[in-house]
Design an enzyme around this catalytic site. Sequence first.
Site, PDB file in Angstrom:
ATOM      1  CB  CYS A 116      -0.947   0.003   1.189  1.00  0.00           C
ATOM      2  SG  CYS A 116      -1.960  -1.475   1.279  1.00  0.00           S
ATOM      3  CG  HIS A 240      -2.754   3.215   2.890  1.00  0.00           C
ATOM      4  ND1 HIS A 240      -3.406   2.924   1.707  1.00  0.00           N
ATOM      5  CD2 HIS A 240      -2.788   2.073   3.629  1.00  0.00           C
ATOM      6  CE1 HIS A 240      -3.812   1.671   1.733  1.00  0.00           C
ATOM      7  NE2 HIS A 240      -3.460   1.130   2.888  1.00  0.00           N
ATOM      8  CG  ASN A 270      -6.763  -0.769   2.006  1.00  0.00           C
ATOM      9  OD1 ASN A 270      -6.128  -0.298   1.053  1.00  0.00           O
ATOM     10  ND2 ASN A 270      -6.171  -1.354   3.030  1.00  0.00           N
TER      11      ASN A 270
HETATM   12  O1  UT7 Z   1      -3.547  -1.523   3.836  1.00  0.00           O
HETATM   13  C1  UT7 Z   1      -3.089  -2.118   4.999  1.00  0.00           C
HETATM   14  C2  UT7 Z   1      -3.909  -3.283   5.364  1.00  0.00           C
HETATM   15  N1  UT7 Z   1      -4.698  -3.390   6.491  1.00  0.00           N
HETATM   16  C3  UT7 Z   1      -5.005  -2.520   7.465  1.00  0.00           C
HETATM   17  O2  UT7 Z   1      -4.596  -1.409   7.517  1.00  0.00           O
HETATM   18  C4  UT7 Z   1      -5.915  -2.995   8.518  1.00  0.00           C
HETATM   19  C5  UT7 Z   1      -5.476  -2.581   9.893  1.00  0.00           C
HETATM   20  N2  UT7 Z   1      -6.403  -3.070  10.895  1.00  0.00           N
HETATM   21  C6  UT7 Z   1      -7.666  -2.607  10.995  1.00  0.00           C
HETATM   22  O3  UT7 Z   1      -8.084  -1.733  10.255  1.00  0.00           O
HETATM   23  C7  UT7 Z   1      -8.524  -3.135  12.113  1.00  0.00           C
HETATM   24  O4  UT7 Z   1      -7.720  -3.906  12.995  1.00  0.00           O
HETATM   25  C8  UT7 Z   1      -9.710  -3.998  11.595  1.00  0.00           C
HETATM   26  C9  UT7 Z   1     -10.727  -3.109  10.926  1.00  0.00           C
HETATM   27  C10 UT7 Z   1      -9.226  -5.068  10.630  1.00  0.00           C
HETATM   28  C11 UT7 Z   1     -10.391  -4.662  12.790  1.00  0.00           C
HETATM   29  O5  UT7 Z   1     -10.814  -3.684  13.731  1.00  0.00           O
HETATM   30  P1  UT7 Z   1     -10.486  -3.852  15.285  1.00  0.00           P
HETATM   31  O6  UT7 Z   1     -11.094  -2.700  15.974  1.00  0.00           O
HETATM   32  O7  UT7 Z   1      -8.999  -4.039  15.406  1.00  0.00           O
HETATM   33  O8  UT7 Z   1     -11.283  -5.126  15.634  1.00  0.00           O
HETATM   34  P2  UT7 Z   1     -10.764  -6.526  16.245  1.00  0.00           P
HETATM   35  O9  UT7 Z   1      -9.999  -7.284  15.225  1.00  0.00           O
HETATM   36  O10 UT7 Z   1     -10.147  -6.277  17.569  1.00  0.00           O
HETATM   37  O11 UT7 Z   1     -12.133  -7.254  16.489  1.00  0.00           O
HETATM   38  C12 UT7 Z   1     -13.086  -6.790  17.449  1.00  0.00           C
HETATM   39  C13 UT7 Z   1     -14.278  -7.702  17.413  1.00  0.00           C
HETATM   40  C14 UT7 Z   1     -13.921  -9.160  17.511  1.00  0.00           C
HETATM   41  O12 UT7 Z   1     -14.925  -9.818  18.234  1.00  0.00           O
HETATM   42  P3  UT7 Z   1     -14.725 -10.160  19.794  1.00  0.00           P
HETATM   43  O13 UT7 Z   1     -13.511 -11.021  19.861  1.00  0.00           O
HETATM   44  O14 UT7 Z   1     -14.543  -8.833  20.463  1.00  0.00           O
HETATM   45  O15 UT7 Z   1     -15.994 -10.848  20.156  1.00  0.00           O
HETATM   46  C15 UT7 Z   1     -13.971  -9.631  16.073  1.00  0.00           C
HETATM   47  O16 UT7 Z   1     -14.247 -11.011  15.952  1.00  0.00           O
HETATM   48  O17 UT7 Z   1     -14.966  -7.534  16.165  1.00  0.00           O
HETATM   49  C16 UT7 Z   1     -15.112  -8.809  15.530  1.00  0.00           C
HETATM   50  N3  UT7 Z   1     -15.060  -8.606  14.091  1.00  0.00           N
HETATM   51  C17 UT7 Z   1     -16.132  -8.282  13.371  1.00  0.00           C
HETATM   52  N4  UT7 Z   1     -17.411  -8.075  13.705  1.00  0.00           N
HETATM   53  C18 UT7 Z   1     -18.260  -7.718  12.721  1.00  0.00           C
HETATM   54  C19 UT7 Z   1     -13.980  -8.681  13.278  1.00  0.00           C
HETATM   55  N5  UT7 Z   1     -14.333  -8.387  12.001  1.00  0.00           N
HETATM   56  C20 UT7 Z   1     -15.656  -8.147  12.053  1.00  0.00           C
HETATM   57  C21 UT7 Z   1     -16.608  -7.786  11.059  1.00  0.00           C
HETATM   58  N6  UT7 Z   1     -17.872  -7.579  11.441  1.00  0.00           N
HETATM   59  N7  UT7 Z   1     -16.258  -7.603   9.760  1.00  0.00           N
END
Ligand code: UT7
Length: 317
Positions: A116, A240, A270
């Site tokens: 990216c 980004h 993204n």
């Molecule tokens: O270009 C570079 C590539 N990538 C990035 O820049 C991504 C960087 N990371 C992020 O943007 C974030 O970490 C995410 C958007 C991917 C995830 O957000 P988060 O606030 O870090 O959420 P998390 O992974 O800590 O998950 C929180 C909760 C979890 O449930 P529990 O364990 O709290 O019950 C996940 O299972 O949200 C759940 N979860 C979802 N729920 C609904 C994870 N994905 C989803 C979803 N919909 N799509």
Amino acid sequence: MPRTRDGVRGAVITGWGCAVGNRRVTNHDLEQTLDTSDTWIVERTGISERQVGGSTAELSIRSGQAALEMSGLDPASIDALVLSTTTPDRVVPATSATVQAGLGLQCGAFDVNAACSGWVYGLVNAHGLVAMGAERILLIGTDTLTRITDWSDRNTAVLFGDGSGAVVLEAVDGAGQMLAWDLDADGTAEELLFADIGGFVQMSGKEVFRRAVRIMVDSARKSIAHAGIDIEEVALVVPHQANKRIIEAATKQLGIPLDKSSVVLQRTGNTSSASIPLALVDALDNGRVKMGDLVLFVGFGAGMTAASAVIRWGATS
Ligand code: UT7
């Protein structure tokens, strides 16, 4: 490493264009097939919809064509095509070869893959070519990440879209727009974000998020210091477009008001290599950039790469 401009022949951007996938996929569409919700996606990422479809070459040809038309240049006069992409259409040849033919260019063409951060890597490379004598460069950033996305994996499927952004750079007699740049990578973090050949994107989202903020801030600070400017002088940040919360956290740490950022991810998702040029084109098309404005580009990506650059819009000397 010092980034001196002394005696360097520079360039300015004289044309731009963009293209996105032709199918709109909203968060509500994803709710039909994934255990997710519009509320979760908007709150955690800022994304409401993404545009899906097209090959990397098709999107690149569309954005490149628009940028060439705006610059008014004959395609045959372009000296090099630099295509930043993480999602080439084939392993061989480079997708830039397909795009070169599609646009009727008669010049060298190569792909850059720095995930990216790639478009900023390409921007620096393009200025390097101008410093060594090239007159006109077409720089395109394109990704079709949805082709390597597992649509049943809610951790990644809600994030990505397809798009392309292009600029034409033309040499000037003086030092030009580029004030300073910084390119970084940390290959020890490879396992945090990767896709095997033929496989889907795998990501440790939380850890990528944490590092992303840190490395964007570090890289931006280096470019600002090399440019010899104060952070308050930056008129526009083009970051980004991965996650609105990453942009908010990074700009807050940098001490730049959020409203100085160009943010398009709410409708593009993204788009990796395309995200910074798409956000730049949006700012330009909305009249947010004036002659002489300082523009900060800053990105991060798999690898884990980081890249930033400070340009003075339209500066010839
Ligand atoms: O270009 C570079 C590539 N990538 C990035 O820049 C991504 C960087 N990371 C992020 O943007 C974030 O970490 C995410 C958007 C991917 C995830 O957000 P988060 O606030 O870090 O959420 P998390 O992974 O800590 O998950 C929180 C909760 C979890 O449930 P529990 O364990 O709290 O019950 C996940 O299972 O949200 C759940 N979860 C979802 N729920 C609904 C994870 N994905 C989803 C979803 N919909 N799509």
